[in-house]
Design a protein around this motif. Sequence first.
Motif, PDB file in Angstrom:
ATOM      1  N   LEU A 166      54.954  73.021  15.607  1.00 34.69           N
ATOM      2  CA  LEU A 166      54.805  74.129  14.668  1.00 34.69           C
ATOM      3  C   LEU A 166      56.107  74.406  13.923  1.00 34.69           C
ATOM      4  N   LEU A 192      51.579  80.544  11.814  1.00 33.36           N
ATOM      5  CA  LEU A 192      52.244  79.426  12.480  1.00 33.36           C
ATOM      6  C   LEU A 192      53.542  79.874  13.148  1.00 33.36           C
ATOM      7  N   HIS A 233      55.450  74.081  20.392  1.00 30.93           N
ATOM      8  CA  HIS A 233      56.427  74.843  19.615  1.00 30.93           C
ATOM      9  C   HIS A 233      57.123  73.965  18.586  1.00 30.93           C
ATOM     10  N   ALA A 245      52.613  81.746  16.331  1.00 34.36           N
ATOM     11  CA  ALA A 245      52.142  80.808  17.348  1.00 34.36           C
ATOM     12  C   ALA A 245      53.301  80.014  17.942  1.00 34.36           C
ATOM     13  N   ALA A 246      54.262  79.627  17.093  1.00 35.90           N
ATOM     14  CA  ALA A 246      55.442  78.902  17.579  1.00 35.90           C
ATOM     15  C   ALA A 246      56.251  79.770  18.535  1.00 35.90           C
ATOM     16  N   THR A 282      56.631  71.831  11.289  1.00 35.32           N
ATOM     17  CA  THR A 282      55.749  72.100  10.154  1.00 35.32           C
ATOM     18  C   THR A 282      56.309  73.213   9.277  1.00 35.32           C
TER      19      THR A 282
END
Length: 239
Positions: A157, A89, A154, A92-93, A160
């Motif tokens: 994520l 994560l 973004h 990916a962010a 999260t």
Amino acid sequence: MKVFNDPTARNYGRLAGGLYFSIAVFGAFAIGYVPSQIVTGDPAGTMANLVAKRGLYNAGIGADTLVMLIEVMTMTMLFQIFRRTNETLAFAAMLARFAMVAVMGAMLLFQAGLTSLATGDIVANDEIRNALAALMIDTHHAGIWVWQAFFWMHLMLLGTLVLKSGLVPRLFGYGLIVGSFGYIFDSVYAFAFPDAVWFGTLRIGFLAIVTLSEVGFALWLAIRGPKEPTPLNPALAAA
């Protein structure tokens, strides 16, 4: 440069927060204030304002450039801070935010082209100049809709990761996730439903939430620093 050696250190987090907050400051000037002083409802008027306020326009481009350079360091440091929570994560962010910056960089090319049109560096009659200016302005606006989609991802994520990490108050995580929809709503509103007044009002509310959440998150990191980090692999650490 020792501050960059340990992503779990509080000083590392404080620096990341300070950089994040500086993005808000320079971004407010470049994205908020400058366009309100330059761009009008017609291309010819925009170019006339650009010539009359050339220094302000160039300062806006400079602030935009500075924001993108700071973004590179900020997104890298955020990845290092939250990779221990969930590396997939966090990565990916970082990629989503990098894509946002890449789009913003491309948009600067159209701003430079508009400058050439306004100052007469590109020789053309008024009709052609106005048509080209309108195209560049519309393309620039489309770029905003695109980078906002990446930024929405973004922030979803990042929010999260904030919730899972325990490094900063969970309230910021909820605010980032909920408020992030303001960016995607703004893109959809501008692109597909510009006449839906209720939708325009709704997206303003979400944008207010995400703005407060981002600023609060940045200031918390800058002033307090992150809490004790979670282990890279909690399951192994508990064994």
